[in-house]
Design an enzyme around this catalytic site. Structure first.
Site, PDB file in Angstrom:
ATOM      1  N   CYS A 171      -5.425   3.645  -1.082  1.00  0.00           N
ATOM      2  CA  CYS A 171      -5.175   2.022  -0.859  1.00  0.00           C
ATOM      3  C   CYS A 171      -4.278   1.792   0.786  1.00  0.00           C
ATOM      4  O   CYS A 171      -3.573   3.130   0.514  1.00  0.00           O
ATOM      5  CB  CYS A 171      -4.856   0.549  -1.721  1.00  0.00           C
ATOM      6  SG  CYS A 171      -4.763  -1.099  -0.584  1.00  0.00           S
ATOM      7  N   ARG A 182       3.132   0.508   0.209  1.00  0.00           N
ATOM      8  CA  ARG A 182       3.693   0.884  -1.340  1.00  0.00           C
ATOM      9  C   ARG A 182       3.479   2.134  -2.110  1.00  0.00           C
ATOM     10  O   ARG A 182       3.555   2.931  -2.959  1.00  0.00           O
ATOM     11  CB  ARG A 182       3.935  -0.304  -2.157  1.00  0.00           C
ATOM     12  CG  ARG A 182       4.846  -1.434  -1.607  1.00  0.00           C
ATOM     13  CD  ARG A 182       4.765  -2.699  -1.911  1.00  0.00           C
ATOM     14  NE  ARG A 182       3.175  -2.886  -2.628  1.00  0.00           N
ATOM     15  CZ  ARG A 182       3.105  -3.700  -2.372  1.00  0.00           C
ATOM     16  NH1 ARG A 182       4.206  -4.694  -3.024  1.00  0.00           N
ATOM     17  NH2 ARG A 182       1.567  -4.743  -2.593  1.00  0.00           N
ATOM     18  N   CYS A 216      -2.347  -5.424  -5.798  1.00  0.00           N
ATOM     19  CA  CYS A 216      -3.853  -5.186  -4.575  1.00  0.00           C
ATOM     20  C   CYS A 216      -3.611  -6.620  -4.258  1.00  0.00           C
ATOM     21  O   CYS A 216      -4.589  -6.691  -5.053  1.00  0.00           O
ATOM     22  CB  CYS A 216      -4.531  -4.236  -4.480  1.00  0.00           C
ATOM     23  SG  CYS A 216      -5.096  -3.691  -3.301  1.00  0.00           S
ATOM     24  N   ASP A 247      -1.952   0.085   1.324  1.00  0.00           N
ATOM     25  CA  ASP A 247      -0.278  -0.561   1.430  1.00  0.00           C
ATOM     26  C   ASP A 247       0.229   0.458   1.455  1.00  0.00           C
ATOM     27  O   ASP A 247      -0.204   1.200   1.096  1.00  0.00           O
ATOM     28  CB  ASP A 247      -0.650  -0.676  -0.214  1.00  0.00           C
ATOM     29  CG  ASP A 247       0.321  -1.655  -0.678  1.00  0.00           C
ATOM     30  OD1 ASP A 247       1.985  -1.265  -0.568  1.00  0.00           O
ATOM     31  OD2 ASP A 247      -0.176  -2.883  -0.825  1.00  0.00           O
ATOM     32  N   HIS A 264      -4.544   0.670  -6.961  1.00  0.00           N
ATOM     33  CA  HIS A 264      -2.914  -0.061  -7.415  1.00  0.00           C
ATOM     34  C   HIS A 264      -2.731  -1.591  -7.889  1.00  0.00           C
ATOM     35  O   HIS A 264      -3.661  -2.114  -7.465  1.00  0.00           O
ATOM     36  CB  HIS A 264      -1.666   0.427  -6.365  1.00  0.00           C
ATOM     37  CG  HIS A 264      -2.041  -0.753  -5.119  1.00  0.00           C
ATOM     38  ND1 HIS A 264      -1.077  -1.554  -4.631  1.00  0.00           N
ATOM     39  CD2 HIS A 264      -2.854  -0.094  -4.270  1.00  0.00           C
ATOM     40  CE1 HIS A 264      -1.539  -2.384  -3.942  1.00  0.00           C
ATOM     41  NE2 HIS A 264      -2.590  -1.390  -3.576  1.00  0.00           N
TER      42      HIS A 264
HETATM   43 CO    CO Z   1      -4.079  -2.399  -2.359  1.00  0.00          CO
END
Ligand code: CO
Length: 209
Positions: free
Chosen positions: A42, A46, A101, A44, A98
């Site tokens: 992803c 993080r 998400c 993302d 994750h």
């Molecule tokens: Co995500």
């Protein structure tokens, strides 16, 4: 005028630290890359691929998009897979989702989010395939977590259905496709135990002779 000066400063310091332990690190890396892993994760912020498995530049080939989706006709993702498998000869493709998400979360409501709804439709499809199982859970968190996991499993299948992966298996190339999920609140990975290593492990309709 150079903006974001602090990022250039941080970059200098980062390169200095690496050269401190291995003076030729970047020079060696500039000649070739030989990663063993392709990471599909992803976007993302993080969930940074290299950092969370403590790997240096050169060790992981990476493709990231919202909610780690592998779409059959996405030339971007397919090109990454082709290069990783056929040129770099990676031995492992890791699809890593994750919990928590945002893309998965957004796919679970019926609101309009703009253009991204067309992308999230692929995740709604995953929900649709597994709706009985997901809806059997009582808590919203439970449903959300399960969809995060099922999305990974589905994308592992999608990777395996590509002509790229099937041709690699046909030619005897060693290639395993894994499904993992990451928990942001603990920093820990979990293996979803969906490792696929040959065409007999995928659905019959998708197998290419
Ligand atoms: Co995500």
């Amino acid at each position: 005028m150079r903006v974001l000066r602090h990022l250039f400063d941080d970059n200098k310091e980062w390169a200095r630290k690496i050269k401190e332990t291995d003076p030729d690190f970047f020079l060696k890396l500039s000649n070739q890359q030989t990663p063993e892993y392709l990471w599909i994760g992803c976007s993302d912020s993080r969930v940074p691929a290299n950092q969370l498995v403590d790997k240096l530049p050169g060790e992981i080939f990476v493709h990231r998009n919202i909610a780690n989706v592998v779409v059959h006709t996405d030339l971007n993702c397919l090109s990454v897979i082709q290069f990783a498998v056929e040129v770099l000869k990676v031995k492992h493709i890791i699809v890593c989702g994750h919990y928590g998400c945002g893309g998965i979360k957004a796919s679970m409501d019926n609101l309009e989010h703009g253009l991204i709804d067309n992308w999230l439709c692929h995740i709604k499809d995953v929900y649709h395939y597994h709706q009985t199982r997901i809806n059997s859970l009582v808590s919203d968190d439970g449903k959300f977590n399960l969809l995060c996991e099922l999305n990974v499993v589905e994308q592992v299948s999608n990777v395996c259905h590509t002509t790229i992966v099937q041709n690699a298996w046909k030619s005897g190339q060693e290639l395993a496709v894994h499904g993992w999920i990451y928990a942001i609140e603990t920093g820990l990975l979990k293996d979803l135990d969906v490792c696929i290593t040959n065409k007999n492990e995928i659905s019959r309709i998708h197998q290419i002779k």
